[in-house]
Design a protein around this motif. Structure first.
Motif, PDB file in Angstrom:
ATOM      1  N   LEU A  34      26.463  46.262 -31.588  1.00 34.74           N
ATOM      2  CA  LEU A  34      26.876  46.072 -30.199  1.00 34.74           C
ATOM      3  C   LEU A  34      28.306  45.564 -30.189  1.00 34.74           C
ATOM      4  CD1 LEU A  34      23.829  44.160 -28.639  1.00 34.74           C
ATOM      5  CD2 LEU A  34      24.412  46.559 -28.281  1.00 34.74           C
ATOM      6  N   THR A  35      28.940  45.650 -29.029  1.00 30.91           N
ATOM      7  CA  THR A  35      30.270  45.049 -28.884  1.00 30.91           C
ATOM      8  C   THR A  35      30.116  43.534 -28.782  1.00 30.91           C
ATOM      9  OG1 THR A  35      30.243  45.106 -26.463  1.00 30.91           O
ATOM     10  CG2 THR A  35      31.093  47.083 -27.610  1.00 30.91           C
ATOM     11  N   GLY A  36      31.188  42.827 -29.055  1.00 30.67           N
ATOM     12  CA  GLY A  36      31.176  41.376 -28.910  1.00 30.67           C
ATOM     13  C   GLY A  36      30.859  40.972 -27.480  1.00 30.67           C
ATOM     14  N   GLN A  37      31.360  41.726 -26.508  1.00 34.24           N
ATOM     15  CA  GLN A  37      31.111  41.440 -25.096  1.00 34.24           C
ATOM     16  C   GLN A  37      29.617  41.584 -24.772  1.00 34.24           C
ATOM     17  OE1 GLN A  37      33.473  43.809 -22.451  1.00 34.24           O
ATOM     18  NE2 GLN A  37      32.751  42.761 -20.629  1.00 34.24           N
ATOM     19  N   ALA A  38      28.973  42.622 -25.306  1.00 40.91           N
ATOM     20  CA  ALA A  38      27.541  42.823 -25.071  1.00 40.91           C
ATOM     21  C   ALA A  38      26.726  41.699 -25.715  1.00 40.91           C
ATOM     22  CB  ALA A  38      27.105  44.180 -25.605  1.00 40.91           C
ATOM     23  N   VAL A  39      27.146  41.267 -26.909  1.00 37.64           N
ATOM     24  CA  VAL A  39      26.459  40.153 -27.575  1.00 37.64           C
ATOM     25  C   VAL A  39      26.595  38.891 -26.731  1.00 37.64           C
ATOM     26  CG1 VAL A  39      26.537  38.608 -29.579  1.00 37.64           C
ATOM     27  CG2 VAL A  39      26.632  41.088 -29.900  1.00 37.64           C
ATOM     28  N   GLY A  40      27.797  38.628 -26.223  1.00 42.76           N
ATOM     29  CA  GLY A  40      28.024  37.457 -25.372  1.00 42.76           C
ATOM     30  C   GLY A  40      27.126  37.464 -24.149  1.00 42.76           C
ATOM     31  N   ALA A  41      26.950  38.627 -23.534  1.00 44.10           N
ATOM     32  CA  ALA A  41      26.085  38.743 -22.358  1.00 44.10           C
ATOM     33  C   ALA A  41      24.633  38.436 -22.726  1.00 44.10           C
ATOM     34  CB  ALA A  41      26.204  40.138 -21.755  1.00 44.10           C
ATOM     35  N   ARG A  42      24.197  38.938 -23.877  1.00 50.75           N
ATOM     36  CA  ARG A  42      22.820  38.681 -24.307  1.00 50.75           C
ATOM     37  C   ARG A  42      22.614  37.201 -24.637  1.00 50.75           C
ATOM     38  NH1 ARG A  42      19.413  42.940 -26.521  1.00 50.75           N
ATOM     39  NH2 ARG A  42      20.174  44.954 -25.806  1.00 50.75           N
ATOM     40  N   ILE A  43      23.599  36.575 -25.253  1.00 49.84           N
ATOM     41  CA  ILE A  43      23.501  35.146 -25.569  1.00 49.84           C
ATOM     42  C   ILE A  43      23.471  34.328 -24.278  1.00 49.84           C
ATOM     43  CG2 ILE A  43      24.753  33.181 -26.566  1.00 49.84           C
ATOM     44  CD1 ILE A  43      25.634  35.119 -28.826  1.00 49.84           C
ATOM     45  N   ARG A  44      24.316  34.668 -23.308  1.00 52.04           N
ATOM     46  CA  ARG A  44      24.311  33.958 -22.014  1.00 52.04           C
ATOM     47  C   ARG A  44      22.944  34.078 -21.347  1.00 52.04           C
ATOM     48  NH1 ARG A  44      29.348  35.828 -21.947  1.00 52.04           N
ATOM     49  NH2 ARG A  44      28.861  37.730 -20.804  1.00 52.04           N
ATOM     50  N   ARG A  45      22.364  35.274 -21.397  1.00 60.07           N
ATOM     51  CA  ARG A  45      21.049  35.487 -20.794  1.00 60.07           C
ATOM     52  C   ARG A  45      19.997  34.628 -21.497  1.00 60.07           C
ATOM     53  NH1 ARG A  45      17.769  39.009 -22.682  1.00 60.07           N
ATOM     54  NH2 ARG A  45      15.792  39.258 -21.673  1.00 60.07           N
ATOM     55  N   MET A  46      20.034  34.574 -22.833  1.00 59.86           N
ATOM     56  CA  MET A  46      19.064  33.749 -23.557  1.00 59.86           C
ATOM     57  C   MET A  46      19.273  32.264 -23.258  1.00 59.86           C
ATOM     58  SD  MET A  46      18.287  35.588 -27.228  1.00 59.86           S
ATOM     59  CE  MET A  46      19.954  36.085 -27.706  1.00 59.86           C
ATOM     60  N   ARG A  47      20.515  31.856 -22.998  1.00 51.82           N
ATOM     61  CA  ARG A  47      20.768  30.464 -22.604  1.00 51.82           C
ATOM     62  C   ARG A  47      20.216  30.199 -21.215  1.00 51.82           C
ATOM     63  NH1 ARG A  47      26.882  29.131 -23.916  1.00 51.82           N
ATOM     64  NH2 ARG A  47      26.274  27.216 -22.888  1.00 51.82           N
ATOM     65  N   GLU A  48      20.417  31.149 -20.290  1.00 50.27           N
ATOM     66  CA  GLU A  48      19.888  30.998 -18.930  1.00 50.27           C
ATOM     67  C   GLU A  48      18.367  30.936 -18.926  1.00 50.27           C
ATOM     68  OE1 GLU A  48      21.581  34.335 -16.906  1.00 50.27           O
ATOM     69  OE2 GLU A  48      23.593  33.427 -16.839  1.00 50.27           O
ATOM     70  N   LEU A  49      17.732  31.686 -19.813  1.00 46.40           N
ATOM     71  CA  LEU A  49      16.272  31.686 -19.930  1.00 46.40           C
ATOM     72  C   LEU A  49      15.760  30.495 -20.737  1.00 46.40           C
ATOM     73  CD1 LEU A  49      15.660  35.488 -20.630  1.00 46.40           C
ATOM     74  CD2 LEU A  49      15.154  34.232 -18.520  1.00 46.40           C
ATOM     75  N   GLU A  50      16.684  29.673 -21.237  1.00 48.31           N
ATOM     76  CA  GLU A  50      16.390  28.485 -22.039  1.00 48.31           C
ATOM     77  C   GLU A  50      15.698  28.828 -23.359  1.00 48.31           C
ATOM     78  OE1 GLU A  50      14.359  25.858 -19.326  1.00 48.31           O
ATOM     79  OE2 GLU A  50      16.259  25.218 -18.438  1.00 48.31           O
ATOM     80  N   ILE A  51      15.941  30.047 -23.841  1.00 46.64           N
ATOM     81  CA  ILE A  51      15.510  30.413 -25.192  1.00 46.64           C
ATOM     82  C   ILE A  51      16.449  29.731 -26.178  1.00 46.64           C
ATOM     83  CG2 ILE A  51      15.304  32.324 -26.822  1.00 46.64           C
ATOM     84  CD1 ILE A  51      14.537  34.064 -24.333  1.00 46.64           C
ATOM     85  N   ILE A  52      17.747  29.780 -25.880  1.00 54.39           N
ATOM     86  CA  ILE A  52      18.750  29.020 -26.630  1.00 54.39           C
ATOM     87  C   ILE A  52      19.032  27.767 -25.814  1.00 54.39           C
ATOM     88  CG2 ILE A  52      21.125  28.956 -27.482  1.00 54.39           C
ATOM     89  CD1 ILE A  52      20.955  32.002 -27.830  1.00 54.39           C
ATOM     90  N   GLU A  53      18.726  26.611 -26.391  1.00 54.38           N
ATOM     91  CA  GLU A  53      18.898  25.345 -25.680  1.00 54.38           C
ATOM     92  C   GLU A  53      20.181  24.627 -26.062  1.00 54.38           C
ATOM     93  OE1 GLU A  53      15.294  23.268 -26.655  1.00 54.38           O
ATOM     94  OE2 GLU A  53      14.224  24.206 -24.995  1.00 54.38           O
ATOM     95  N   GLY A  54      20.798  25.011 -27.161  1.00 52.94           N
ATOM     96  CA  GLY A  54      22.009  24.345 -27.599  1.00 52.94           C
ATOM     97  C   GLY A  54      22.340  24.768 -29.011  1.00 52.94           C
ATOM     98  N   TYR A  55      23.370  24.167 -29.558  1.00 52.34           N
ATOM     99  CA  TYR A  55      23.820  24.481 -30.911  1.00 52.34           C
ATOM    100  C   TYR A  55      23.866  23.195 -31.713  1.00 52.34           C
ATOM    101  CZ  TYR A  55      25.175  28.823 -28.686  1.00 52.34           C
ATOM    102  OH  TYR A  55      25.138  29.998 -28.002  1.00 52.34           O
ATOM    103  N   THR A  56      23.729  23.314 -33.018  1.00 53.04           N
ATOM    104  CA  THR A  56      23.735  22.142 -33.871  1.00 53.04           C
ATOM    105  C   THR A  56      24.424  22.483 -35.189  1.00 53.04           C
ATOM    106  OG1 THR A  56      22.351  20.393 -34.797  1.00 53.04           O
ATOM    107  CG2 THR A  56      21.467  22.636 -34.884  1.00 53.04           C
TER     108      THR A  56
END
Length: 142
Positions: A34-56
């Motif tokens: 995927l493009t970096g932009q598409a990956v960013g959109a998917r990561i934002r969506r997973m953050r909005e869905l609270e699948i990704i809660e943060g980074y460590t």
């Protein structure tokens, strides 16, 4: 699509971030086609869905003098002790993780201190809330 359902590409992105959260969207995109932009959109969506809660980060506590690593099961003396104990644990710098558990004990916590004397002082404070069982780290396997 249900809010917590992710596809195989999202799952692969998640796994790559778990392995190394410093990867750029472009680098992840190269892995999942995927493009970096598409990956960013998917990561934002997973953050909005609270699948990704943060980074460590992974770190080495020995390098900063935290030489004692203890796993403590806490047995509270009364039901009234829960809230005061939780406040104590949340605000104590030595407590790195705290879980309310079922089975044997009321809570499980991970504690790091600079030495045996600091751990003993911590355990003395802990006695205000109940009793405990301590297991010391002998070496991390995974």
């Amino acid at each position: 699509m249900t809010p917590y359902l992710i596809d195989d590409t999202d799952y692969r992105i998640l796994q790559l971030l778990i392995e190394n959260s410093t990867l750029s969207h472009k680098d992840i995109g190269a892995e999942v086609h995927l493009t970096g932009q598409a990956v960013g959109a998917r990561i934002r969506r997973m953050r909005e869905l609270e699948i990704i809660e943060g980074y460590t980060i992974r770190w080495n506590p020995l390098r900063i003098g935290q030489n004692m690593h203890a796993f403590i099961t806490v047995f509270l003396s009364t039901n009234a002790a829960h809230l005061p104990f939780q406040n104590f644990a949340k605000n104590h710098a030595s407590v790195t993780e705290l879980y309310r558990i079922s089975g044997e004990g009321c809570y499980w916590m991970r504690v790091r201190t600079v030495n045996q004397e600091a751990l003993t002082a911590f355990l003395d404070e802990l006695l205000r809330y109940g009793n405990y069982r301590v297991n010391l780290d002998m070496g991390q396997i995974k």
